[in-house]
Enzyme design. Sequence first.
Site, mmCIF file in Angstrom:
data_model
loop_
_atom_site.group_PDB
_atom_site.id
_atom_site.type_symbol
_atom_site.label_atom_id
_atom_site.label_comp_id
_atom_site.label_asym_id
_atom_site.label_seq_id
_atom_site.Cartn_x
_atom_site.Cartn_y
_atom_site.Cartn_z
ATOM 1 N N LYS A 15 10.969 -30.563 -26.234
ATOM 2 C CA LYS A 15 10.211 -30.317 -24.838
ATOM 3 C C LYS A 15 11.201 -30.784 -23.612
ATOM 4 C CE LYS A 15 7.069 -33.233 -25.028
ATOM 5 N NZ LYS A 15 7.433 -34.294 -26.297
ATOM 6 N N ARG A 90 -1.665 -37.229 -23.368
ATOM 7 C CA ARG A 90 -1.322 -37.397 -24.845
ATOM 8 C C ARG A 90 -2.507 -37.817 -25.492
ATOM 9 N NH1 ARG A 90 4.735 -38.822 -23.910
ATOM 10 N NH2 ARG A 90 5.401 -39.327 -25.663
ATOM 11 N N ARG A 124 19.251 -38.080 -32.060
ATOM 12 C CA ARG A 124 19.499 -37.731 -30.728
ATOM 13 C C ARG A 124 19.909 -38.763 -30.211
ATOM 14 N NH1 ARG A 124 13.731 -36.199 -27.865
ATOM 15 N NH2 ARG A 124 13.109 -38.547 -28.201
ATOM 16 N N ARG A 157 18.333 -44.104 -27.982
ATOM 17 C CA ARG A 157 17.203 -44.660 -27.276
ATOM 18 C C ARG A 157 16.468 -45.461 -28.386
ATOM 19 N NH1 ARG A 157 13.452 -40.266 -24.783
ATOM 20 N NH2 ARG A 157 12.029 -41.391 -26.095
ATOM 21 N N ARG A 168 5.486 -43.325 -33.851
ATOM 22 C CA ARG A 168 5.536 -42.583 -32.633
ATOM 23 C C ARG A 168 4.811 -40.974 -33.163
ATOM 24 N NH1 ARG A 168 10.915 -41.717 -29.528
ATOM 25 N NH2 ARG A 168 9.514 -40.531 -27.933
#
Length: 227
Positions: A15, A90, A124, A157, A168
């Site tokens: 996203k 969320r 990532r 991260r 998550r």
Amino acid sequence: MPSRIVLMGAPGAGKGTQAMELAKSLGVPHLSTGDLLRGAVAERTALGLRADGYMRAGQLVPDSLVLDILKERIDRPDAQHGFVLDGYPRNMEQANALDAIIPIDLVLVFTVPESELMVRMTERRICPACGRTYNLVTLPPKLHGQCDVDGTELVHRTDDRPETVATRLRTFHAATSPVFDHYRMSGRLHSIDATGTPQQVRTRLMAAVHAADVAAAAPGRSAAHPS
Ligand code: AMP
């Protein structure tokens, strides 16, 4: 063109990158609650200090904290003609809070198989200076470990580590299913196949945004803007 757009999808669905580009092409700001919260953590504001522990653990930050930071951002002048919102809502409490602040025109949901999400997130890397996202497997930087744009050293991260990613994804599924139903029932939800190259996803995304616009302009009722 629909101007208040929400992008939804599991963490790692891509996203962020798409939201930034979509916002640019529509001439509206990209509002990411994750970025707003990370900014508050980095600046060590009172809100950031409270949010930090939840974020490190891969848990949702309490609704009231996120709403405060989002409201403040939506009220700024550059968001008055629309925005691309990424990372919010969320859960149903957040969806209801958003409905109470401002009407949303279109909700685009990025769909990606779970096994692919795991790889995307653990590989990532992010540029802490400009926010650009890379993937060591699918979208590596030209020079190892460095941002293509500004040469800054890329970071992994803390909440993209495998153990946190699993938490998550679980949190996401439990909390967001009712939110999808909520937007689907009001005719504002469109799913986007978010597999393939970023360019392919972008093409599908733009097609969905244009389709919503055409539907809104058509006489009678529309799917994206029900009367
Ligand atoms: P993101 O960059 O959207 O993946 O968000 C990173 C982290 O920020 C999440 O794991 C949460 O801890 C927190 N966060 C971002 N957006 C929200 C939200 N809408 N509600 C609660 N926590 C959030």
